[in-house]
Design an enzyme around this catalytic site. Structure first.
Site, PDB file in Angstrom:
ATOM      1  N   ARG A  87     -43.376 -19.387  33.802  1.00  0.00           N
ATOM      2  CA  ARG A  87     -44.222 -18.403  34.484  1.00  0.00           C
ATOM      3  C   ARG A  87     -45.309 -19.146  35.247  1.00  0.00           C
ATOM      4  O   ARG A  87     -46.153 -19.816  34.642  1.00  0.00           O
ATOM      5  CB  ARG A  87     -44.835 -17.448  33.453  1.00  0.00           C
ATOM      6  CG  ARG A  87     -45.778 -16.447  34.047  1.00  0.00           C
ATOM      7  CD  ARG A  87     -46.224 -15.387  33.035  1.00  0.00           C
ATOM      8  NE  ARG A  87     -47.185 -14.512  33.646  1.00  0.00           N
ATOM      9  CZ  ARG A  87     -48.484 -14.482  33.347  1.00  0.00           C
ATOM     10  NH1 ARG A  87     -48.980 -15.241  32.398  1.00  0.00           N
ATOM     11  NH2 ARG A  87     -49.298 -13.673  33.978  1.00  0.00           N
ATOM     12  N   HIS A 131     -53.132 -14.401  40.322  1.00  0.00           N
ATOM     13  CA  HIS A 131     -53.789 -14.796  39.066  1.00  0.00           C
ATOM     14  C   HIS A 131     -55.211 -15.216  39.431  1.00  0.00           C
ATOM     15  O   HIS A 131     -55.609 -16.363  39.277  1.00  0.00           O
ATOM     16  CB  HIS A 131     -52.998 -15.903  38.379  1.00  0.00           C
ATOM     17  CG  HIS A 131     -53.318 -16.092  36.922  1.00  0.00           C
ATOM     18  ND1 HIS A 131     -52.364 -16.051  35.921  1.00  0.00           N
ATOM     19  CD2 HIS A 131     -54.485 -16.328  36.279  1.00  0.00           C
ATOM     20  CE1 HIS A 131     -52.922 -16.260  34.738  1.00  0.00           C
ATOM     21  NE2 HIS A 131     -54.212 -16.435  34.928  1.00  0.00           N
ATOM     22  N   GLU A 176     -53.547  -9.657  34.477  1.00  0.00           N
ATOM     23  CA  GLU A 176     -54.773  -9.189  33.826  1.00  0.00           C
ATOM     24  C   GLU A 176     -55.788  -8.597  34.816  1.00  0.00           C
ATOM     25  O   GLU A 176     -56.892  -9.132  34.991  1.00  0.00           O
ATOM     26  CB  GLU A 176     -55.418 -10.335  33.039  1.00  0.00           C
ATOM     27  CG  GLU A 176     -54.516 -10.913  31.963  1.00  0.00           C
ATOM     28  CD  GLU A 176     -55.194 -12.017  31.144  1.00  0.00           C
ATOM     29  OE1 GLU A 176     -56.360 -12.342  31.409  1.00  0.00           O
ATOM     30  OE2 GLU A 176     -54.545 -12.540  30.221  1.00  0.00           O
ATOM     31  N   ASN A 305     -50.274  -9.871  27.604  1.00  0.00           N
ATOM     32  CA  ASN A 305     -50.944 -11.092  27.149  1.00  0.00           C
ATOM     33  C   ASN A 305     -51.752 -10.746  25.915  1.00  0.00           C
ATOM     34  O   ASN A 305     -52.543  -9.798  25.929  1.00  0.00           O
ATOM     35  CB  ASN A 305     -51.882 -11.632  28.231  1.00  0.00           C
ATOM     36  CG  ASN A 305     -51.128 -12.151  29.441  1.00  0.00           C
ATOM     37  OD1 ASN A 305     -49.897 -12.208  29.434  1.00  0.00           O
ATOM     38  ND2 ASN A 305     -51.849 -12.526  30.470  1.00  0.00           N
ATOM     39  N   TYR A 307     -54.066 -12.428  22.578  1.00  0.00           N
ATOM     40  CA  TYR A 307     -54.703 -13.562  21.895  1.00  0.00           C
ATOM     41  C   TYR A 307     -55.367 -13.150  20.591  1.00  0.00           C
ATOM     42  O   TYR A 307     -55.321 -13.876  19.616  1.00  0.00           O
ATOM     43  CB  TYR A 307     -55.749 -14.222  22.814  1.00  0.00           C
ATOM     44  CG  TYR A 307     -55.110 -14.906  24.001  1.00  0.00           C
ATOM     45  CD1 TYR A 307     -54.726 -16.233  23.922  1.00  0.00           C
ATOM     46  CD2 TYR A 307     -54.850 -14.215  25.187  1.00  0.00           C
ATOM     47  CE1 TYR A 307     -54.113 -16.877  24.994  1.00  0.00           C
ATOM     48  CE2 TYR A 307     -54.239 -14.838  26.264  1.00  0.00           C
ATOM     49  CZ  TYR A 307     -53.866 -16.177  26.160  1.00  0.00           C
ATOM     50  OH  TYR A 307     -53.247 -16.798  27.223  1.00  0.00           O
ATOM     51  N   GLU A 382     -48.231 -14.161  27.801  1.00  0.00           N
ATOM     52  CA  GLU A 382     -49.168 -15.215  27.375  1.00  0.00           C
ATOM     53  C   GLU A 382     -49.496 -15.003  25.920  1.00  0.00           C
ATOM     54  O   GLU A 382     -49.757 -13.879  25.477  1.00  0.00           O
ATOM     55  CB  GLU A 382     -50.497 -15.164  28.142  1.00  0.00           C
ATOM     56  CG  GLU A 382     -50.446 -15.679  29.543  1.00  0.00           C
ATOM     57  CD  GLU A 382     -51.825 -15.621  30.219  1.00  0.00           C
ATOM     58  OE1 GLU A 382     -52.866 -15.713  29.529  1.00  0.00           O
ATOM     59  OE2 GLU A 382     -51.826 -15.473  31.442  1.00  0.00           O
TER      60      GLU A 382
HETATM   61  O1  IFM Z   1     -56.518 -19.106  30.677  1.00  0.00           O
HETATM   62  C1  IFM Z   1     -56.418 -17.724  30.596  1.00  0.00           C
HETATM   63  C2  IFM Z   1     -55.414 -17.191  31.582  1.00  0.00           C
HETATM   64  O2  IFM Z   1     -55.714 -17.573  32.878  1.00  0.00           O
HETATM   65  C3  IFM Z   1     -55.384 -15.683  31.525  1.00  0.00           C
HETATM   66  N1  IFM Z   1     -55.211 -15.210  30.179  1.00  0.00           N
HETATM   67  C4  IFM Z   1     -56.043 -15.778  29.161  1.00  0.00           C
HETATM   68  C5  IFM Z   1     -56.008 -17.285  29.210  1.00  0.00           C
HETATM   69  C6  IFM Z   1     -56.904 -17.881  28.118  1.00  0.00           C
HETATM   70  O3  IFM Z   1     -58.217 -17.447  28.276  1.00  0.00           O
END
Ligand code: IFM
Length: 487
Positions: A87, A131, A176, A305, A307, A382
């Site tokens: 990606r 992005h 995002e 995405n 985290y 992500e």
């Molecule tokens: O580095 C970023 C990415 O550009 C977009 N999503 C979160 C990642 C970590 O913060």
């Protein structure tokens, strides 16, 4: 979470479908460098990062990982990793310096060569068109607060579909948009650094509209194209599960973070509670007849995405209000018209970003989308973690990075995807963020998310243990134990 805790995980050894895509992800501004080479024009991130005080240590993407010059070596790493897909994002100002008008042939050739080489090696290119690196000229004309930026984006998407054609496996319009709108225009911790809540909501709509215009343009040029968008959907917990006020705080944040995008994209309308909550800031008159129908075109894939999670409560109105939402501190809130919502610190463990590690949140998120939109194909576009890695020279004289916490993080999140698959969610792939350490926006080079370590002064790439572990996952399609990471 430690290696020891996950080593005996029951998920270890579970298999994934043969056609499940294993990949890694990057973004243009974070890795390419060559900011003034090859006819590239300036972007808002060039301007922002060169403004004193905006990024950690004044770091910029001028050189980054020098991927623009080292891309062949990076493709070699991808091939050695054995990933099915990669990606990447296209830098809009590299291919169309002013954001409108003539294309820069040298920039287009860079991506055509990269994508062709990926395909020759059997790696499927999953291409994001935006992005976060908006051409500066478009920001000077109003940026995402301006409808014309969405229209320019639609034309840029058409041009890319024409130039790159069938080479691209999946077209992702935006990465995002939450960050672009709220961090860029409300809290100002991202480029262009504006702190105008009404502009942030206008940006939300114009980003959604840009997606719709781009999806239509891509399909017009390439009727069989796979079109997607990637969202950083938030998993939001109430601080007190029995509190009605905290439940309302969850609803408010869900509207701003999630439903402001999911609503128009998947249901064809902005949620009524979002419009009511933000009525003191804007009347949403920038939404014109026909816009939401355009935005709600069918999606071939929803990129997610993930985290960590956030925890909220109703602010009691006394003492300092905490805004620990994991997106950087600012005197201005990212959360438009939600001044009475407080983000509270969550239990650890944490990554180097201070983000709590909670793999179950990923299963929950995938199942939420599955439940609300049955049959919608998804991919985790992500997932990954920053830790303070150390390069060591082992007894055999080789440079190594023993990043066992990242291996454990990846292991447990891939297991969480497996749980969502078991529960019926249509998840088609998983992309580790990131292929290599890179420019982490406002944090500069201080946060390392890569499975490859990058030595910035020399550009040297070193496989971390997580890269060996990921290669084993991609080749076996079976979740390896966390101890299986040493070459
Ligand atoms: O580095 C970023 C990415 O550009 C977009 N999503 C979160 C990642 C970590 O913060």
């Amino acid at each position: 979470m430690t290696t020891a805790e996950t080593a005996g995980s029951p998920a270890t050894g579970r298999t994934f479908p043969d056609d499940f895509l294993w990949g890694t992800a990057t973004a243009a501004y974070q890795i390419e460098g060559a900011a003034t080479e090859g006819g590239r024009g300036p972007s808002i991130w060039d301007t922002y990062s060169h403004t004193p005080g905006r990024t950690r240590d004044g770091d910029t993407g001028d050189v980054a990982c020098d991927h623009y010059h080292r891309w062949r070596e990076d493709v070699d790493h991808l091939e050695r990793l054995g990933v099915d897909a990669y990606r990447l994002s296209i830098s809009w100002p590299r291919v169309q310096p002013g954001g409108r008008g003539p294309l820069n042939a040298e920039g287009v050739a860079f991506y055509r060569d990269l994508i062709d080489t990926l395909r020759e090696r059997g790696i499927r290119p999953v291409v994001t068109l935006y992005h976060w690196d908006l051409p500066q000229e478009l920001e000077d004309a109003g940026g995402w607060a301006n409808r014309a930026t969405a229209e320019a984006f639609g034309e840029y998407a058409r041009a890319m579909a024409t130039e790159l054609g069938e080479r691209v496996e999946v077209w992702t319009t935006l990465n995002e948009p939450w960050c672009s709108a709220y961090l860029g225009y409300a809290s100002g911790v991202h480029a262009p650094g504006r702190t105008e809540p009404a502009a942030a909501l206008a940006a939300v709509h114009h980003l959604n509209l840009a997606h719709g215009l781009a999806a239509a343009a891509i399909r017009d040029v390439l009727p069989g194209a796979q079109v997607s968008i990637t969202l950083n959907l938030h998993v939001i917990r109430p601080d007190d599960a029995s509190s009605e006020a905290d439940a309302d705080a969850v609803r408010r944040i869900d509207a701003l973070a999630n439903r402001a995008f999911l609503g128009p994209l998947l249901d064809g309308a902005y949620p009524a509670d979002l419009l009511a909550d933000t009525a003191s800031v804007t009347d949403w008159s920038f939404v014109r007849d026909g816009d939401t129908a355009l935005i709600a075109q069918p999606l071939d894939l929803l990129g997610i995405n993930y985290y960590s999670t956030v925890r909220v409560r109703r602010y009691a109105g006394t003492g300092e209000r905490s805004e620990n939402d994991g997106h950087g501190s600012s005197a201005h809130s990212a959360w438009v018209a939600a001044g009475d919502v407080e983000f509270v610190t969550q239990p650890g463990p944490y990554t180097a970003m201070g983000w709590n590690i909670e793999p179950a949140g990923l299963t929950e998120l995938l199942l939420r989308i599955h439940t609300e939109h049955p049959g919608l194909p998804m991919a985790v576009t992500e997932n990954g973690a920053a830790f303070d890695d150390e390069v060591v020279t082992d007894a055999d004289g080789r440079r190594r990075v023993h990043d066992e916490r990242r291996v454990a993080y990846l292991h447990d999140h891939v297991a969480a995807v497996g749980d969502a698959l078991d529960a019926g969610a249509d998840v088609r792939g998983y992309f580790a963020w990131s292929l290599m350490d890179n420019f982490e926006w406002g944090y500069g080079y201080s946060k390392r998310f890569g499975i490859l370590h990058v030595d910035y002064p020399t550009g040297e790439r070193t496989w971390k243990d997580s890269a060996y572990w990921f290669a084993r996952l991609a080749s076996s399609r079976t979740l390896p134990p966390v101890t299986a990471s040493t070459p």
